[in-house]
Design a protein around this motif. Structure first.
Motif, PDB file in Angstrom:
ATOM      1  N   ARG A  19       7.593  12.948   3.901  1.00 30.12           N
ATOM      2  CA  ARG A  19       6.959  12.957   5.221  1.00 30.12           C
ATOM      3  C   ARG A  19       5.575  13.597   5.158  1.00 30.12           C
ATOM      4  NH1 ARG A  19      10.796  14.530   9.968  1.00 30.12           N
ATOM      5  NH2 ARG A  19      10.499  16.610   9.162  1.00 30.12           N
ATOM      6  N   HIS A  20       5.451  14.658   4.380  1.00 28.22           N
ATOM      7  CA  HIS A  20       4.162  15.322   4.198  1.00 28.22           C
ATOM      8  C   HIS A  20       3.180  14.358   3.505  1.00 28.22           C
ATOM      9  CE1 HIS A  20       1.542  18.871   3.580  1.00 28.22           C
ATOM     10  NE2 HIS A  20       1.233  18.277   2.445  1.00 28.22           N
ATOM     11  N   ALA A  21       3.652  13.695   2.464  1.00 27.62           N
ATOM     12  CA  ALA A  21       2.802  12.730   1.753  1.00 27.62           C
ATOM     13  C   ALA A  21       2.366  11.603   2.684  1.00 27.62           C
ATOM     14  CB  ALA A  21       3.550  12.164   0.542  1.00 27.62           C
ATOM     15  N   LEU A  22       3.255  11.146   3.528  1.00 30.16           N
ATOM     16  CA  LEU A  22       2.919  10.089   4.480  1.00 30.16           C
ATOM     17  C   LEU A  22       1.848  10.573   5.460  1.00 30.16           C
ATOM     18  CD1 LEU A  22       3.391   7.259   5.615  1.00 30.16           C
ATOM     19  CD2 LEU A  22       5.296   8.209   6.956  1.00 30.16           C
ATOM     20  N   ALA A  23       1.989  11.789   5.945  1.00 30.63           N
ATOM     21  CA  ALA A  23       0.994  12.335   6.870  1.00 30.63           C
ATOM     22  C   ALA A  23      -0.378  12.402   6.201  1.00 30.63           C
ATOM     23  CB  ALA A  23       1.431  13.715   7.365  1.00 30.63           C
ATOM     24  N   LEU A  24      -0.424  12.802   4.943  1.00 27.36           N
ATOM     25  CA  LEU A  24      -1.700  12.843   4.222  1.00 27.36           C
ATOM     26  C   LEU A  24      -2.293  11.442   4.073  1.00 27.36           C
ATOM     27  CD1 LEU A  24      -0.901  15.471   1.434  1.00 27.36           C
ATOM     28  CD2 LEU A  24      -2.234  15.815   3.532  1.00 27.36           C
TER      29      LEU A  24
ATOM     30  N   ASP B 192       0.831  -1.203   0.000  1.00 22.62           N
ATOM     31  CA  ASP B 192       0.000   0.000   0.000  1.00 22.62           C
ATOM     32  C   ASP B 192       0.868   1.256   0.000  1.00 22.62           C
ATOM     33  OD1 ASP B 192       0.845   0.460   2.634  1.00 22.62           O
ATOM     34  OD2 ASP B 192      -1.112   0.141   3.522  1.00 22.62           O
ATOM     35  N   ARG B 193       0.202   2.389  -0.141  1.00 20.95           N
ATOM     36  CA  ARG B 193       0.925   3.660  -0.283  1.00 20.95           C
ATOM     37  C   ARG B 193       1.755   3.987   0.956  1.00 20.95           C
ATOM     38  NH1 ARG B 193      -2.288   7.204  -4.369  1.00 20.95           N
ATOM     39  NH2 ARG B 193      -0.613   8.643  -3.894  1.00 20.95           N
ATOM     40  N   ILE B 194       1.215   3.723   2.136  1.00 24.31           N
ATOM     41  CA  ILE B 194       1.952   4.009   3.368  1.00 24.31           C
ATOM     42  C   ILE B 194       3.235   3.195   3.420  1.00 24.31           C
ATOM     43  CG2 ILE B 194       1.888   3.756   5.897  1.00 24.31           C
ATOM     44  CD1 ILE B 194      -1.088   4.622   5.743  1.00 24.31           C
ATOM     45  N   GLU B 195       3.138   1.935   3.099  1.00 30.77           N
ATOM     46  CA  GLU B 195       4.339   1.087   3.087  1.00 30.77           C
ATOM     47  C   GLU B 195       5.347   1.585   2.061  1.00 30.77           C
ATOM     48  OE1 GLU B 195       3.005  -2.893   2.344  1.00 30.77           O
ATOM     49  OE2 GLU B 195       2.010  -3.057   4.291  1.00 30.77           O
ATOM     50  N   LYS B 196       4.874   1.963   0.891  1.00 31.64           N
ATOM     51  CA  LYS B 196       5.764   2.428  -0.173  1.00 31.64           C
ATOM     52  C   LYS B 196       6.479   3.720   0.237  1.00 31.64           C
ATOM     53  CE  LYS B 196       7.292   1.741  -4.316  1.00 31.64           C
ATOM     54  NZ  LYS B 196       8.269   0.674  -4.521  1.00 31.64           N
ATOM     55  N   ILE B 197       5.728   4.657   0.812  1.00 34.12           N
ATOM     56  CA  ILE B 197       6.354   5.911   1.245  1.00 34.12           C
ATOM     57  C   ILE B 197       7.358   5.641   2.359  1.00 34.12           C
ATOM     58  CG2 ILE B 197       5.943   8.163   2.329  1.00 34.12           C
ATOM     59  CD1 ILE B 197       3.188   8.149   0.856  1.00 34.12           C
ATOM     60  N   ASN B 198       7.011   4.756   3.281  1.00 31.49           N
ATOM     61  CA  ASN B 198       7.959   4.405   4.349  1.00 31.49           C
ATOM     62  C   ASN B 198       9.221   3.774   3.787  1.00 31.49           C
ATOM     63  OD1 ASN B 198       7.036   5.294   6.903  1.00 31.49           O
ATOM     64  ND2 ASN B 198       5.396   3.780   6.814  1.00 31.49           N
ATOM     65  N   GLU B 199       9.073   3.028   2.716  1.00 32.61           N
ATOM     66  CA  GLU B 199      10.238   2.428   2.060  1.00 32.61           C
ATOM     67  C   GLU B 199      11.151   3.531   1.508  1.00 32.61           C
ATOM     68  OE1 GLU B 199      10.270   0.018  -1.905  1.00 32.61           O
ATOM     69  OE2 GLU B 199       9.610  -1.326  -0.281  1.00 32.61           O
ATOM     70  N   PHE B 200      10.564   4.528   0.866  1.00 32.91           N
ATOM     71  CA  PHE B 200      11.350   5.662   0.359  1.00 32.91           C
ATOM     72  C   PHE B 200      11.986   6.444   1.508  1.00 32.91           C
ATOM     73  CE2 PHE B 200       8.326   5.661  -3.428  1.00 32.91           C
ATOM     74  CZ  PHE B 200       9.244   5.067  -4.290  1.00 32.91           C
TER      75      PHE B 200
ATOM     76  N   ASP C  11      15.392   5.491   2.999  1.00 34.50           N
ATOM     77  CA  ASP C  11      16.589   6.019   2.337  1.00 34.50           C
ATOM     78  C   ASP C  11      16.773   7.513   2.549  1.00 34.50           C
ATOM     79  OD1 ASP C  11      17.230   3.495   1.284  1.00 34.50           O
ATOM     80  OD2 ASP C  11      16.000   3.837  -0.502  1.00 34.50           O
ATOM     81  N   ASN C  12      15.674   8.228   2.768  1.00 37.37           N
ATOM     82  CA  ASN C  12      15.701   9.684   2.919  1.00 37.37           C
ATOM     83  C   ASN C  12      14.794  10.097   4.079  1.00 37.37           C
ATOM     84  OD1 ASN C  12      17.259  10.352   0.468  1.00 37.37           O
ATOM     85  ND2 ASN C  12      15.504   9.430  -0.570  1.00 37.37           N
ATOM     86  N   PRO C  13      15.192   9.822   5.313  1.00 32.57           N
ATOM     87  CA  PRO C  13      14.291  10.040   6.459  1.00 32.57           C
ATOM     88  C   PRO C  13      13.898  11.493   6.714  1.00 32.57           C
ATOM     89  CG  PRO C  13      16.487   9.434   7.198  1.00 32.57           C
ATOM     90  CD  PRO C  13      16.473   9.267   5.712  1.00 32.57           C
TER      91      PRO C  13
END
Length: 103
Positions: A21-26, A2-10, A13-15
């Protein structure tokens, strides 16, 4: 995945990538994970007060959580940051949301 997992994967590499981070919060908001979204927006703005877009979304989230006083404070902080950055579009967007809440 899912999108949350994918963003967390990115983010692995770039914490400190504020866009991610904004996209993850949304995505957290979409998933009903409001507390996690709030913590993330607050962390973004603590580290990068010039990341203007997060002010609007944090304040809107606080409105949803019925924390009106805090929402007003974040709209005001966002308007000040947008004015400093010369970002009239964001300033006007924040002002409109602020006025809808206050008046």
């Amino acid at each position: 995945m899912d999108r949350i997992e994918k963003i967390n994967e990115f983010l692995a590499d770039n914490p400190n990538d504020n866009f991610l981070r904004h996209a993850l919060a949304l995505e957290y908001i979409k998933a009903g994970r409001d507390t996690e979204a709030r913590v993330l927006f607050e962390a973004i703005l603590a580290a990068s007060p010039d990341y203007i877009g997060s002010y609007y979304h944090l304040a809107k989230l606080l409105e949803k959580l019925q924390e009106t006083t805090l929402a007003i404070e974040w709209y005001e902080k966002g308007m000040a940051a947008a004015k400093t950055a010369g970002d009239n579009h964001s300033y006007n967007e924040l002002m409109a949301a602020y006025e809808d809440l206050v008046y």
